[in-house]
Design an enzyme around this catalytic site. Structure first.
Site, short mmCIF file in Angstrom:
data_model
loop_
_atom_site.label_atom_id
_atom_site.label_comp_id
_atom_site.label_asym_id
_atom_site.label_seq_id
_atom_site.Cartn_x
_atom_site.Cartn_y
_atom_site.Cartn_z
N ARG A 174 8.26 3.94 7.49
CA ARG A 174 7.28 2.99 8.02
C ARG A 174 7.34 2.98 9.54
O ARG A 174 8.40 3.18 10.13
CB ARG A 174 7.54 1.58 7.50
CG ARG A 174 7.40 1.42 5.99
CD ARG A 174 7.74 -0.01 5.58
NE ARG A 174 7.53 -0.23 4.15
CZ ARG A 174 8.47 -0.05 3.22
NH1 ARG A 174 9.69 0.34 3.59
NH2 ARG A 174 8.21 -0.28 1.94
N LYS A 217 11.87 -4.05 4.85
CA LYS A 217 10.90 -4.85 4.10
C LYS A 217 11.50 -5.39 2.80
O LYS A 217 11.29 -6.54 2.43
CB LYS A 217 9.67 -3.99 3.79
CG LYS A 217 8.52 -4.78 3.16
CD LYS A 217 7.28 -3.93 3.05
CE LYS A 217 6.11 -4.73 2.49
NZ LYS A 217 4.88 -3.91 2.37
N ARG A 297 2.32 7.68 6.56
CA ARG A 297 3.11 7.39 5.35
C ARG A 297 2.28 7.69 4.09
O ARG A 297 2.77 8.26 3.12
CB ARG A 297 3.53 5.92 5.39
CG ARG A 297 4.37 5.43 4.23
CD ARG A 297 4.85 4.03 4.58
NE ARG A 297 5.34 3.28 3.43
CZ ARG A 297 6.58 3.34 2.97
NH1 ARG A 297 7.45 4.13 3.52
NH2 ARG A 297 6.95 2.58 1.95
N HIS A 320 10.16 1.93 -2.13
CA HIS A 320 9.41 0.87 -2.80
C HIS A 320 10.30 0.08 -3.73
O HIS A 320 11.00 0.64 -4.58
CB HIS A 320 8.23 1.47 -3.58
CG HIS A 320 7.02 1.69 -2.73
ND1 HIS A 320 6.05 2.61 -3.02
CD2 HIS A 320 6.63 1.10 -1.57
CE1 HIS A 320 5.11 2.57 -2.08
NE2 HIS A 320 5.45 1.66 -1.20
N TYR A 331 -0.63 3.59 -3.60
CA TYR A 331 -1.12 4.90 -3.16
C TYR A 331 -1.86 5.63 -4.28
O TYR A 331 -1.83 6.85 -4.35
CB TYR A 331 0.06 5.76 -2.68
CG TYR A 331 0.81 5.15 -1.53
CD1 TYR A 331 0.30 5.20 -0.24
CD2 TYR A 331 2.02 4.51 -1.73
CE1 TYR A 331 0.98 4.64 0.82
CE2 TYR A 331 2.72 3.95 -0.68
CZ TYR A 331 2.20 4.01 0.59
OH TYR A 331 2.88 3.46 1.63
#
Length: 361
Positions: A174, A217, A297, A320, A331
């Site tokens: 990211r 994240k 990304r 993720h 995605y």
């Protein structure tokens, strides 16, 4: 003494009965004049503790532009689910679904805070469904030809920008993770297998992010990624050039150990990164303003998927939290069928590793 007033005797009696019910239920009697605007300002001031400054500013802008002008004058006690439904329906014609979710969240959290302080009995936002807003700007991914053109265009950019583009596209990190990356978390040499210990290839440790507290994240976003050869070359060039910049800056240099830094060692501004990135994209023959750094990304996911890398492996590489389910949801348009892993696949997709860029720091 409990008092209530109204334009008529009936209205005054109704308000008095409401006050008495609140008293019997153990609720404090909140000021009848307390408005939605006051509740929102209270939440903005005290309800976002510990959040990143940019997040707080975004919430403030959304609240002052969309929530307060439409609902701010309403007495919080009198705000109804119908009022919120009408407001959401109106905003659905103006903003994207994503922004609409943000607006609903701001109002819901505002009233939850007020509810916890006995300023309102219930949170009427919980009774309202979220309508579908206007289509937002769809994220997209580069195909192999476009990605190769961007990598080639980056060769003539400043070393930090070249390395930033190469790492974004070939590792899937990211943009906020790269901006917080330090040299202490970069291993450009690796370690051969010895004394029963496994081999450690050249890698980057994606352990921090430009977020409140410096955390990634999610916990699964904290990962260590093997570096493709092209990334190793770009980072080696950047490190040498940064050593020169450090000496040139002298006492002005701030030793933050950042991989991607300004001429004096300070953090790069997100807006500057985006602007310089778009210049590279433009040199590659694409329309710069149509692309953002985060779409590198997306391109990483798309290229690996097209090359046959399993979805489970891609999910692990991009960090993720929900595994392949999140990767597929986010995605979906970039995902294709299934076979191998990150650095190996990227070395196969982009086999050429140029020996250094020509750009200036």
């Amino acid at each position: 003494m409990r008092k209530a007033s109204g334009k008529t005797k009936t209205e005054a009696k109704a308000k008095l009965k409401e006050n008495l019910r609140d008293l019997e239920d153990g609720h404090a009697i909140a000021p009848h004049r307390y408005t939605v605007a006051e509740a929102v300002q209270d939440w903005l001031q005290f309800g976002l503790s510990g959040r990143d400054e940019s997040t707080i500013e975004t919430k403030r802008i959304l609240a002052e532009k969309h929530v307060i002008p439409a609902l701010g004058a309403r007495k919080l006690r009198n705000l109804s689910a119908d009022d919120v439904d009408r407001w959401l329906a109106q905003k659905a014609e103006e903003v994207s679904t994503r922004t609409l979710q943000e607006l609903r969240s701001i109002l819901k959290r505002t009233i939850t805070r007020a509810q916890a302080r006995d300023k309102v009995k219930r949170n009427v936002v919980m009774l309202c469904e979220l309508p579908k807003g206007r289509p937002g700007r769809p994220s997209k991914a580069m195909n192999l030809v476009q990605a190769e053109a961007v990598l080639n265009a980056a060769e003539s950019a400043a070393p930090w920008l070249r390395a930033y583009v190469v790492l974004s596209l070939l590792t899937g990190a990211r943009t906020e993770e790269l901006r917080e990356l330090t040299w202490s978390l970069v291993d450009l040499r690796g370690r051969p297998a010895e004394n029963g210990m496994p081999e450690i290839p050249p890698c980057i440790m994606v352990w921090h992010s430009v977020r409140a507290g410096g955390d990634t994240k999610t916990s699964k976003s904290r990962r260590t990624l093997q570096l493709p050869q092209r990334c190793i070359v770009a980072l080696e060039t950047l490190k040498k050039r940064q050593d020169v910049a450090r000496k040139a800056a002298g006492d002005d240099w701030q030793d933050n150990d950042l991989v991607f830094a300004t001429r004096t060692g300070t953090k790069l501004d997100a807006g500057n990164v985006r602007r310089e990135f778009r210049r590279v994209v433009t040199r590659a023959g694409l329309v710069g303003k149509e692309w953002t750094p985060r779409e590198m990304r997306h391109s990483f996911v798309s290229l690996l998927s097209a090359d046959g890398v399993p979805l489970e492996n891609i999910a692990r590489l991009v960090g993720h939290a929900g595994g392949s389910a999140v990767t597929e949801k986010v995605y979906r348009q970039q995902i294709r069928p299934v076979i191998q892993e990150g650095a190996t696949a990227m070395d196969r997709i982009f086999p050429t590793a140029p020996q250094g860029g020509t750009g200036e720091p």
